[in-house]
Motif scaffolding. Structure first.
Motif, PDB file in Angstrom:
ATOM      1  N   GLY A 157      11.269 104.482  28.930  1.00  0.00           N
ATOM      2  CA  GLY A 157      12.217 104.623  29.920  1.00  0.00           C
ATOM      3  C   GLY A 157      12.474 103.951  30.657  1.00  0.00           C
ATOM      4  N   PHE A 158      11.014 102.447  30.698  1.00  0.00           N
ATOM      5  CA  PHE A 158      11.752 102.080  32.771  1.00  0.00           C
ATOM      6  C   PHE A 158      12.560 101.378  32.361  1.00  0.00           C
ATOM      7  N   ARG A 159      13.653 100.879  33.395  1.00  0.00           N
ATOM      8  CA  ARG A 159      14.671  99.415  33.623  1.00  0.00           C
ATOM      9  C   ARG A 159      13.935  98.744  33.750  1.00  0.00           C
ATOM     10  N   MET A 160      14.624  97.147  32.627  1.00  0.00           N
ATOM     11  CA  MET A 160      13.920  96.451  33.571  1.00  0.00           C
ATOM     12  C   MET A 160      14.945  94.584  33.590  1.00  0.00           C
ATOM     13  N   GLY A 161      14.226  94.060  34.341  1.00  0.00           N
ATOM     14  CA  GLY A 161      14.829  92.637  33.999  1.00  0.00           C
ATOM     15  C   GLY A 161      13.839  92.074  34.326  1.00  0.00           C
ATOM     16  N   VAL A 162      14.674  90.380  34.509  1.00  0.00           N
ATOM     17  CA  VAL A 162      14.548  89.250  34.711  1.00  0.00           C
ATOM     18  C   VAL A 162      14.529  88.315  36.219  1.00  0.00           C
ATOM     19  N   VAL A 163      13.324  87.989  36.308  1.00  0.00           N
ATOM     20  CA  VAL A 163      13.580  87.060  37.370  1.00  0.00           C
ATOM     21  C   VAL A 163      12.625  86.433  37.898  1.00  0.00           C
ATOM     22  N   SER A 164      13.694  85.186  37.160  1.00  0.00           N
ATOM     23  CA  SER A 164      12.660  84.389  36.730  1.00  0.00           C
ATOM     24  C   SER A 164      13.599  82.811  37.900  1.00  0.00           C
ATOM     25  N   ARG A 208      13.268  85.728  48.839  1.00  0.00           N
ATOM     26  CA  ARG A 208      13.433  87.265  49.244  1.00  0.00           C
ATOM     27  C   ARG A 208      14.927  87.603  48.079  1.00  0.00           C
ATOM     28  N   ARG A 209      15.281  86.885  48.638  1.00  0.00           N
ATOM     29  CA  ARG A 209      16.574  87.603  48.290  1.00  0.00           C
ATOM     30  C   ARG A 209      17.396  86.962  46.708  1.00  0.00           C
ATOM     31  N   ILE A 210      16.405  86.311  45.569  1.00  0.00           N
ATOM     32  CA  ILE A 210      16.766  86.571  44.354  1.00  0.00           C
ATOM     33  C   ILE A 210      16.389  88.273  44.019  1.00  0.00           C
ATOM     34  N   PHE A 211      14.964  88.660  44.140  1.00  0.00           N
ATOM     35  CA  PHE A 211      14.544  89.962  44.129  1.00  0.00           C
ATOM     36  C   PHE A 211      14.971  90.800  44.854  1.00  0.00           C
ATOM     37  N   GLU A 212      15.679  91.115  46.223  1.00  0.00           N
ATOM     38  CA  GLU A 212      16.989  92.011  46.853  1.00  0.00           C
ATOM     39  C   GLU A 212      17.914  91.821  45.912  1.00  0.00           C
ATOM     40  N   GLU A 213      18.686  91.032  44.668  1.00  0.00           N
ATOM     41  CA  GLU A 213      19.555  89.942  44.265  1.00  0.00           C
ATOM     42  C   GLU A 213      19.422  91.436  42.914  1.00  0.00           C
ATOM     43  N   ALA A 214      17.832  91.734  42.384  1.00  0.00           N
ATOM     44  CA  ALA A 214      17.479  92.724  40.931  1.00  0.00           C
ATOM     45  C   ALA A 214      17.328  94.349  41.489  1.00  0.00           C
ATOM     46  N   LEU A 215      17.326  94.484  42.599  1.00  0.00           N
ATOM     47  CA  LEU A 215      16.952  95.582  43.577  1.00  0.00           C
ATOM     48  C   LEU A 215      18.655  96.183  43.266  1.00  0.00           C
ATOM     49  N   ARG A 216      19.348  95.231  43.857  1.00  0.00           N
ATOM     50  CA  ARG A 216      20.393  95.634  43.564  1.00  0.00           C
ATOM     51  C   ARG A 216      21.707  95.813  42.771  1.00  0.00           C
ATOM     52  N   LEU A 217      21.075  95.540  42.010  1.00  0.00           N
ATOM     53  CA  LEU A 217      21.862  95.143  39.921  1.00  0.00           C
ATOM     54  C   LEU A 217      21.431  96.341  39.539  1.00  0.00           C
ATOM     55  N   LEU A 225      11.244  98.024  36.418  1.00  0.00           N
ATOM     56  CA  LEU A 225      10.357  96.641  35.965  1.00  0.00           C
ATOM     57  C   LEU A 225      11.017  95.561  35.871  1.00  0.00           C
ATOM     58  N   THR A 226      10.678  94.164  37.337  1.00  0.00           N
ATOM     59  CA  THR A 226      10.932  93.057  36.933  1.00  0.00           C
ATOM     60  C   THR A 226       9.766  92.282  36.514  1.00  0.00           C
ATOM     61  N   TRP A 227      10.639  90.603  35.359  1.00  0.00           N
ATOM     62  CA  TRP A 227       9.785  89.624  35.165  1.00  0.00           C
ATOM     63  C   TRP A 227      10.472  88.785  35.309  1.00  0.00           C
ATOM     64  N   ASP A 228       8.707  88.120  35.550  1.00  0.00           N
ATOM     65  CA  ASP A 228       8.710  86.576  35.525  1.00  0.00           C
ATOM     66  C   ASP A 228       8.666  85.914  33.680  1.00  0.00           C
ATOM     67  N   VAL A 229       8.798  84.800  33.296  1.00  0.00           N
ATOM     68  CA  VAL A 229       9.657  84.584  32.019  1.00  0.00           C
ATOM     69  C   VAL A 229       8.286  83.551  31.745  1.00  0.00           C
ATOM     70  N   LYS A 230       8.344  82.221  32.650  1.00  0.00           N
ATOM     71  CA  LYS A 230       7.572  80.853  31.927  1.00  0.00           C
ATOM     72  C   LYS A 230       5.555  81.265  32.199  1.00  0.00           C
ATOM     73  N   ASP A 231       5.175  81.444  31.269  1.00  0.00           N
ATOM     74  CA  ASP A 231       3.417  81.717  31.647  1.00  0.00           C
ATOM     75  C   ASP A 231       3.207  83.199  32.200  1.00  0.00           C
ATOM     76  N   THR A 232       4.497  84.249  31.362  1.00  0.00           N
ATOM     77  CA  THR A 232       3.990  85.114  31.530  1.00  0.00           C
ATOM     78  C   THR A 232       4.817  85.769  29.825  1.00  0.00           C
ATOM     79  N   LEU A 233       5.558  85.647  29.800  1.00  0.00           N
ATOM     80  CA  LEU A 233       6.443  86.327  28.762  1.00  0.00           C
ATOM     81  C   LEU A 233       6.056  85.062  27.281  1.00  0.00           C
ATOM     82  N   LEU A 234       6.664  84.044  27.868  1.00  0.00           N
ATOM     83  CA  LEU A 234       7.054  82.920  26.866  1.00  0.00           C
ATOM     84  C   LEU A 234       5.939  81.488  27.416  1.00  0.00           C
TER      85      LEU A 234
END
Length: 238
Positions: A126-133, A168-177, A8-17
């Motif tokens: 057990g979800f792996r999690m990251g931020v894409v912001s 799309r490259r910021i999402f591709e980087e999350a998938l790669r990581l 699961l990847t997450w936006d931050v502003k106005d989603t979490l904070l």
């Protein structure tokens, strides 16, 4: 059928904070500390103007344009005050430094209702999690101060990666990581174009946070809409 999600990847502003108060209020309080009186509403308007102009001129916090994000923000702050009639350079520089620091801390940010609990439950499942912001490099610190950083394996900001959503490259980087294929990943955010549509364009699943009264988003099936973050696990697991 249950989605077979691993990441699961997450936006931050106005989603979490979210900001504790409008930008104009924070800027007006800083001005008052220096004996300068400016109306918060006027500062809010000036901020939108200055921020918009700076974003068009130097996208993504001036990344690749020889500008540090701190300098980028200092210019926005100074221009905001100039547009509101404050022109004394010494005071402008000081206010810019103070506000840059203040927006790095929990003083100006608060966790959205249900966010901490939802992140904890996703981790427990057990979800792996990251931020894409689309954020500058203060984000790690802001998340730590707001006690959310520990939920995430990685934090990708547009400043660090060099590309801003909906690229799309910021999402591709999350998938790669993470080494997770897009069909086993989902992105959660509040912006239709930058979060929902952009994630789906790389083959990820998308969930759109839509507070009550925000209106329907055409072309988003109801099972992809989150009235609150607390709805997420029910949608993933149904």
């Amino acid at each position: 059928a249950m989605l077979r999600l691993r990441l699961l990847t997450w936006d931050v502003k106005d989603t979490l904070l979210r900001l504790r108060q409008p930008v104009g209020e924070s800027y007006a309080a800083e001005a008052r500390a220096h004996g300068v009186r400016v109306q918060p509403e006027a500062l809010g308007q000036s901020f939108r103007e200055a921020y918009g102009a700076q974003s068009r001129r130097f996208p993504n916090y001036g990344r690749g344009r020889g500008l540090s994000s701190q300098q980028w923000w200092a210019d926005v702050v100074k221009q905001t005050f100039r547009l509101s009639g404050v022109h004394e350079d010494g005071v402008l520089t000081l206010m810019a430094e103070n506000l840059y620091r203040d927006f790095c801390s929990a003083r100006n940010w608060e966790v959205l209702p249900g966010a901490g609990e939802t992140l904890s439950r996703c981790c427990q499942r057990g979800f792996r999690m990251g931020v894409v912001s689309n954020f500058d490099n203060r984000l790690e610190n802001v998340l730590s101060q707001c006690n959310l950083r520990h939920h995430f394996e990685f934090v990708l900001t547009s400043e660090d990666v060099g590309f801003a959503k909906p690229d799309r490259r910021i999402f591709e980087e999350a998938l790669r990581l993470s080494g997770v294929p897009p069909e086993q990943a989902a992105h959660v955010g509040d912006d239709y174009a930058r979060d929902y549509r952009a994630a789906r364009a790389v083959g990820m699943h998308g969930f759109l946070l839509r507070a009550a009264g925000q209106g329907k988003e055409p072309g988003v099936p109801p099972e992809h809409i989150l009235p609150t973050l607390s709805h997420l696990l029910a949608l993933i697991e149904k």
